[in-house]
Design a protein around this motif. Sequence first.
Motif, PDB file in Angstrom:
ATOM      1  N   PHE A   4       0.842  -1.189   0.000  1.00  0.00           N
ATOM      2  CA  PHE A   4       0.000   0.000   0.000  1.00  0.00           C
ATOM      3  C   PHE A   4       0.880   1.242   0.000  1.00  0.00           C
ATOM      4  O   PHE A   4       2.041   1.213   0.447  1.00  0.00           O
ATOM      5  N   ALA A   5       0.341   2.340  -0.506  1.00  0.00           N
ATOM      6  CA  ALA A   5       1.017   3.632  -0.436  1.00  0.00           C
ATOM      7  C   ALA A   5       0.857   4.194   0.970  1.00  0.00           C
ATOM      8  O   ALA A   5      -0.120   3.902   1.667  1.00  0.00           O
ATOM      9  N   TYR A   6       1.821   5.018   1.378  1.00  0.00           N
ATOM     10  CA  TYR A   6       1.836   5.508   2.752  1.00  0.00           C
ATOM     11  C   TYR A   6       2.132   7.001   2.759  1.00  0.00           C
ATOM     12  O   TYR A   6       3.034   7.468   2.059  1.00  0.00           O
ATOM     13  N   ALA A   7       1.338   7.752   3.546  1.00  0.00           N
ATOM     14  CA  ALA A   7       1.564   9.185   3.718  1.00  0.00           C
ATOM     15  C   ALA A   7       1.525   9.504   5.202  1.00  0.00           C
ATOM     16  O   ALA A   7       0.728   8.925   5.955  1.00  0.00           O
ATOM     17  N   ALA A   8       2.377  10.434   5.643  1.00  0.00           N
ATOM     18  CA  ALA A   8       2.450  10.822   7.054  1.00  0.00           C
ATOM     19  C   ALA A   8       2.393  12.339   7.168  1.00  0.00           C
ATOM     20  O   ALA A   8       3.400  13.006   7.411  1.00  0.00           O
ATOM     21  N   PRO A   9       1.222  12.938   6.992  1.00  0.00           N
ATOM     22  CA  PRO A   9       1.091  14.397   7.033  1.00  0.00           C
ATOM     23  C   PRO A   9       1.367  14.953   8.428  1.00  0.00           C
ATOM     24  O   PRO A   9       1.219  14.253   9.434  1.00  0.00           O
ATOM     25  N   ARG A  10       1.738  16.240   8.458  1.00  0.00           N
ATOM     26  CA  ARG A  10       2.041  16.914   9.718  1.00  0.00           C
ATOM     27  C   ARG A  10       0.936  17.874  10.146  1.00  0.00           C
ATOM     28  O   ARG A  10       0.956  18.371  11.270  1.00  0.00           O
ATOM     29  N   LYS A  40      -3.958  -7.725   8.195  1.00  0.00           N
ATOM     30  CA  LYS A  40      -3.341  -9.050   8.232  1.00  0.00           C
ATOM     31  C   LYS A  40      -4.354 -10.141   7.897  1.00  0.00           C
ATOM     32  O   LYS A  40      -4.020 -11.164   7.298  1.00  0.00           O
ATOM     33  N   LEU A  41      -5.614  -9.897   8.293  1.00  0.00           N
ATOM     34  CA  LEU A  41      -6.675 -10.869   8.015  1.00  0.00           C
ATOM     35  C   LEU A  41      -7.248 -10.713   6.606  1.00  0.00           C
ATOM     36  O   LEU A  41      -8.159 -11.462   6.225  1.00  0.00           O
ATOM     37  N   GLN A  42      -6.753  -9.739   5.843  1.00  0.00           N
ATOM     38  CA  GLN A  42      -7.234  -9.463   4.492  1.00  0.00           C
ATOM     39  C   GLN A  42      -8.685  -8.976   4.478  1.00  0.00           C
ATOM     40  O   GLN A  42      -9.395  -9.107   3.472  1.00  0.00           O
ATOM     41  N   ILE A  43      -9.130  -8.429   5.612  1.00  0.00           N
ATOM     42  CA  ILE A  43     -10.454  -7.817   5.662  1.00  0.00           C
ATOM     43  C   ILE A  43     -10.371  -6.376   5.180  1.00  0.00           C
ATOM     44  O   ILE A  43     -11.190  -5.918   4.383  1.00  0.00           O
ATOM     45  N   GLU A  44      -9.380  -5.665   5.656  1.00  0.00           N
ATOM     46  CA  GLU A  44      -9.072  -4.339   5.125  1.00  0.00           C
ATOM     47  C   GLU A  44      -7.942  -4.494   4.113  1.00  0.00           C
ATOM     48  O   GLU A  44      -6.918  -5.125   4.403  1.00  0.00           O
ATOM     49  N   LYS A  45      -8.139  -3.911   2.923  1.00  0.00           N
ATOM     50  CA  LYS A  45      -7.144  -4.013   1.852  1.00  0.00           C
ATOM     51  C   LYS A  45      -6.909  -2.624   1.240  1.00  0.00           C
ATOM     52  O   LYS A  45      -7.173  -2.386   0.060  1.00  0.00           O
ATOM     53  N   PRO A  46      -6.406  -1.690   2.057  1.00  0.00           N
ATOM     54  CA  PRO A  46      -6.270  -0.316   1.557  1.00  0.00           C
ATOM     55  C   PRO A  46      -5.207  -0.182   0.483  1.00  0.00           C
ATOM     56  O   PRO A  46      -4.149  -0.808   0.548  1.00  0.00           O
ATOM     57  N   ARG A  47      -5.507   0.647  -0.506  1.00  0.00           N
ATOM     58  CA  ARG A  47      -4.501   0.991  -1.513  1.00  0.00           C
ATOM     59  C   ARG A  47      -3.544   2.026  -0.961  1.00  0.00           C
ATOM     60  O   ARG A  47      -2.378   2.086  -1.355  1.00  0.00           O
ATOM     61  N   SER A  48      -4.056   2.859  -0.033  1.00  0.00           N
ATOM     62  CA  SER A  48      -3.243   3.910   0.572  1.00  0.00           C
ATOM     63  C   SER A  48      -3.597   4.007   2.049  1.00  0.00           C
ATOM     64  O   SER A  48      -4.751   3.770   2.444  1.00  0.00           O
ATOM     65  N   VAL A  49      -2.607   4.378   2.867  1.00  0.00           N
ATOM     66  CA  VAL A  49      -2.800   4.594   4.297  1.00  0.00           C
ATOM     67  C   VAL A  49      -2.282   5.987   4.636  1.00  0.00           C
ATOM     68  O   VAL A  49      -1.159   6.346   4.269  1.00  0.00           O
ATOM     69  N   VAL A  50      -3.106   6.759   5.352  1.00  0.00           N
ATOM     70  CA  VAL A  50      -2.730   8.102   5.788  1.00  0.00           C
ATOM     71  C   VAL A  50      -2.517   8.058   7.296  1.00  0.00           C
ATOM     72  O   VAL A  50      -3.468   7.900   8.069  1.00  0.00           O
ATOM     73  N   ASP A  51      -1.274   8.196   7.708  1.00  0.00           N
ATOM     74  CA  ASP A  51      -0.886   8.122   9.116  1.00  0.00           C
ATOM     75  C   ASP A  51      -1.006   9.510   9.740  1.00  0.00           C
ATOM     76  O   ASP A  51      -0.238  10.422   9.415  1.00  0.00           O
ATOM     77  N   ILE A  52      -1.975   9.695  10.659  1.00  0.00           N
ATOM     78  CA  ILE A  52      -2.210  11.006  11.270  1.00  0.00           C
ATOM     79  C   ILE A  52      -1.564  11.123  12.654  1.00  0.00           C
ATOM     80  O   ILE A  52      -1.826  12.089  13.376  1.00  0.00           O
ATOM     81  N   SER A  53      -0.722  10.180  13.027  1.00  0.00           N
ATOM     82  CA  SER A  53      -0.166  10.159  14.384  1.00  0.00           C
ATOM     83  C   SER A  53       0.824  11.287  14.644  1.00  0.00           C
ATOM     84  O   SER A  53       1.161  11.558  15.801  1.00  0.00           O
ATOM     85  N   ARG A  54       1.301  11.959  13.599  1.00  0.00           N
ATOM     86  CA  ARG A  54       2.275  13.038  13.767  1.00  0.00           C
ATOM     87  C   ARG A  54       1.629  14.423  13.833  1.00  0.00           C
ATOM     88  O   ARG A  54       2.330  15.428  13.888  1.00  0.00           O
ATOM     89  N   ILE A  55       0.312  14.497  13.841  1.00  0.00           N
ATOM     90  CA  ILE A  55      -0.386  15.788  13.869  1.00  0.00           C
ATOM     91  C   ILE A  55      -0.615  16.180  15.325  1.00  0.00           C
ATOM     92  O   ILE A  55      -1.486  15.634  16.009  1.00  0.00           O
TER      93      ILE A  55
END
Length: 333
Positions: A4-10, A40-55
């Motif tokens: 998946f693609a990954y982004a970590a915005p601020r 891991k269970l293949q229930i969620e299969k995102p093409r992209s993930v946006v990580d908001i933990s740094r905001i």
Amino acid sequence: MRPFAYAAPRTLGQAVEALADGGPGTRVLAGGTTLYDLMKLQIEKPRSVVDISRISELTRITTSGRELVFGAGARMADVAEDPVVRRDYPALSESLWRAASQQLRNMATVGGNLLQRTRCSYFRGGPAFPCNKREPGSGCSAIDGIDRHHALFGASDACIATYPGDWAIALLAFDATVDVVGPDGQRTIELADLHLEPGNTPEREHTLAADEIIVRIRVPKTAAGRGSTYHKIRDRESYAFALTAAAVGLTVSRRGRIEECRIALGGVATRPWRVPAAEQTLIGARLTEDTARRAGEVAFEGAKVGHHNGFRRELGIRTVTDALLIARTRATR
């Protein structure tokens, strides 16, 4: 787990842009304690993930004004241990520390916790078990299966999966609201309107748009916070999901009569479940074991039992009864 693609915005603005740019199937990552499992269970299969933990603005906790304000990215542990929350709103604190181990509370966020998905074993069990929530139109294995942990309220012919969270139950009892932001700006949702019953579309679990992010949770201050508890019954004492639970808040007059009563049920419905009819039975009354039991019985009127979960109706009545008696003690000390 698929690539998946990954982004970590601020900033929030960057997060909203990243969510829109990711396209359909993009998921928000906060603490990750649910999303990673489902990937891991293949229930969620995102093409992209946006990580908001740094905001950083999402982590703020404010308890000084007319309301409690919890940033969506605040950790469960930090909110549960906040001294004002512990002292003045024990139901909120208890709903968090009874929900998960210390390790999970140190990672999981209060915003992400609201959107955790069901622990129904058929939903998580893979393609061998038809599940309308996982694959719309495939059927519901739980209806004719082992339904011991499944919903007594809010179910449909398409899904009987129970909402698993504790935090949302306590928030519902105290009339919380949720601020969200998306490309069209910010809006506020009543917590009572955030989660959806399954109906014919069990794959739709909440009213957020796909490109919206929870920013904060707001809870009006009330004297009933001090006289509150989150009472949770489970198969094992240590961090299991609820068989039944009740969030209760009370204010009691000097003459011993109930002036304000709040009751919400957890572990028994397809969404957080408030029971105003049960609350009304106690307004103006003295809280005794008998009147508390009667409120519990009213709370569970209309419960629809299945093959293996009928025992949870009586258990739920007793849970409400005990929660009310605990809250009375706190409200009158």
